[in-house]
Scaffold this active site. Sequence first.
Site, short mmCIF file in Angstrom:
data_model
loop_
_atom_site.label_atom_id
_atom_site.label_comp_id
_atom_site.label_asym_id
_atom_site.label_seq_id
_atom_site.Cartn_x
_atom_site.Cartn_y
_atom_site.Cartn_z
N ASN A 9 3.68 -3.31 3.84
CA ASN A 9 3.04 -2.55 2.76
C ASN A 9 2.84 -1.14 3.30
O ASN A 9 1.96 -0.90 4.10
CB ASN A 9 1.69 -3.19 2.38
CG ASN A 9 0.93 -2.33 1.39
OD1 ASN A 9 1.46 -1.37 0.82
ND2 ASN A 9 -0.34 -2.70 1.16
N TRP A 10 3.71 -0.25 2.83
CA TRP A 10 3.67 1.12 3.35
C TRP A 10 2.45 1.90 2.85
O TRP A 10 2.16 2.98 3.37
CB TRP A 10 4.95 1.88 2.96
CG TRP A 10 6.19 1.43 3.66
CD1 TRP A 10 6.32 0.40 4.58
CD2 TRP A 10 7.51 1.99 3.52
NE1 TRP A 10 7.63 0.30 5.00
CE2 TRP A 10 8.37 1.27 4.38
CE3 TRP A 10 8.04 3.04 2.76
CZ2 TRP A 10 9.74 1.57 4.48
CZ3 TRP A 10 9.40 3.33 2.86
CH2 TRP A 10 10.23 2.60 3.71
N LYS A 11 1.79 1.37 1.80
CA LYS A 11 0.67 2.10 1.17
C LYS A 11 1.14 3.51 0.80
O LYS A 11 2.32 3.67 0.48
CB LYS A 11 -0.55 2.09 2.10
CG LYS A 11 -0.89 0.66 2.57
CD LYS A 11 -2.23 0.51 3.20
CE LYS A 11 -2.44 -0.94 3.61
NZ LYS A 11 -3.77 -1.19 4.14
N HIS A 98 -4.40 -5.67 -4.47
CA HIS A 98 -4.74 -5.26 -3.11
C HIS A 98 -6.19 -4.77 -3.09
O HIS A 98 -6.66 -4.15 -4.05
CB HIS A 98 -3.80 -4.16 -2.63
CG HIS A 98 -3.91 -3.91 -1.15
ND1 HIS A 98 -4.94 -3.16 -0.62
CD2 HIS A 98 -3.18 -4.36 -0.11
CE1 HIS A 98 -4.81 -3.16 0.71
NE2 HIS A 98 -3.76 -3.88 1.04
N GLU A 100 -7.53 -2.36 -1.76
CA GLU A 100 -7.70 -0.91 -1.96
C GLU A 100 -7.66 -0.57 -3.45
O GLU A 100 -8.31 0.38 -3.88
CB GLU A 100 -6.62 -0.15 -1.16
CG GLU A 100 -6.94 -0.19 0.33
CD GLU A 100 -5.72 -0.17 1.25
OE1 GLU A 100 -4.62 0.17 0.80
OE2 GLU A 100 -5.90 -0.50 2.44
N GLU A 169 -6.22 -11.27 2.75
CA GLU A 169 -6.48 -10.04 3.49
C GLU A 169 -7.99 -9.79 3.54
O GLU A 169 -8.56 -9.21 2.61
CB GLU A 169 -5.80 -8.84 2.80
CG GLU A 169 -4.30 -8.93 2.74
CD GLU A 169 -3.64 -7.56 2.72
OE1 GLU A 169 -2.65 -7.39 3.43
OE2 GLU A 169 -4.14 -6.65 2.03
N GLY A 175 -6.81 -2.24 8.37
CA GLY A 175 -6.79 -0.90 8.94
C GLY A 175 -7.87 -0.65 9.98
O GLY A 175 -8.10 0.48 10.40
N SER A 213 -4.64 -5.89 9.98
CA SER A 213 -4.45 -5.58 11.39
C SER A 213 -3.54 -6.58 12.11
O SER A 213 -3.71 -6.83 13.30
CB SER A 213 -5.79 -5.44 12.12
OG SER A 213 -6.54 -4.36 11.55
#
Length: 252
Positions: A9-11, A98, A100, A169, A175, A213
């Site tokens: 997942n490159w975000k 997600h 985020e 997650e 992160g 992570s």
Amino acid sequence: MKQKLIAGNWKMNGGLAANEALLHDVRQGLAHALASKHAQVAVCVPAVYLSQVQQMVAGSGIDLGAQDVSIHAQGAYTGEISAAMLKDFAVRYAIVGHSERRQYHGETDAQVALKAQQALSAGVTPIVCVGETLAEREAGKTEEVVKRQLAAVIHANGHCISEIVVAYEPVWAIGTGQTASPEEAQAVHAVLRGQLKAATEHSDRVHILYGGSMNAANAVELLAQPDIDGGLIGGAALKAADFLTIISAAAH
Ligand code: 13P
């Protein structure tokens, strides 16, 4: 045993030149990382780069993924991207829910369920993210939270629930460099597997990924857990060598 799935997942990272360099290196190292064994690999990229990455991964065995999808099929929804549009670019996966997006865009369980539904109806596999915050974990609510999040998706998509991918997650591990221990992750994965089992006789088909992570150093232990079927990788997916090491840990 099904092949493990490693999805990057490159975000909101990358650029035309950086994507090209990263994918060049991943493609070059893939055969060596897999070493005649098997794992599924995908990259979930910012929507504006789907076309570029579609061309770059063609014929490589790497699948293309998006990071979100609209709850609507089409129409006056400025800025949104439909599942059918993703399908136009041979997108195989779309991350939905997600943390985020739940946190910064206020996405609700009901919206996440609709996104999964849109993806499934267009032939795109939703990667449904669930996970508790640190406060929820400390309050002993981990199981309740992840079950509630997955239940919404099961409720709206019961008939084809075996077609989804689930990603556990834990928000506190994303992160932060602080990963869930293999035992902590496995315990939650087992809960999710049980929930899927009650919903479909094909629950064994569903990949349940761990994300938060996961890196080149901890992937082997995490991926050795019986209900961890792969990983959803953030930061480590932006470095070809790390991503390839994780892929090789998943290959069997
Ligand atoms: P990190 O691997 O950077 O912790 O991100 C995990 C994640 O959110 C993947 O979707």
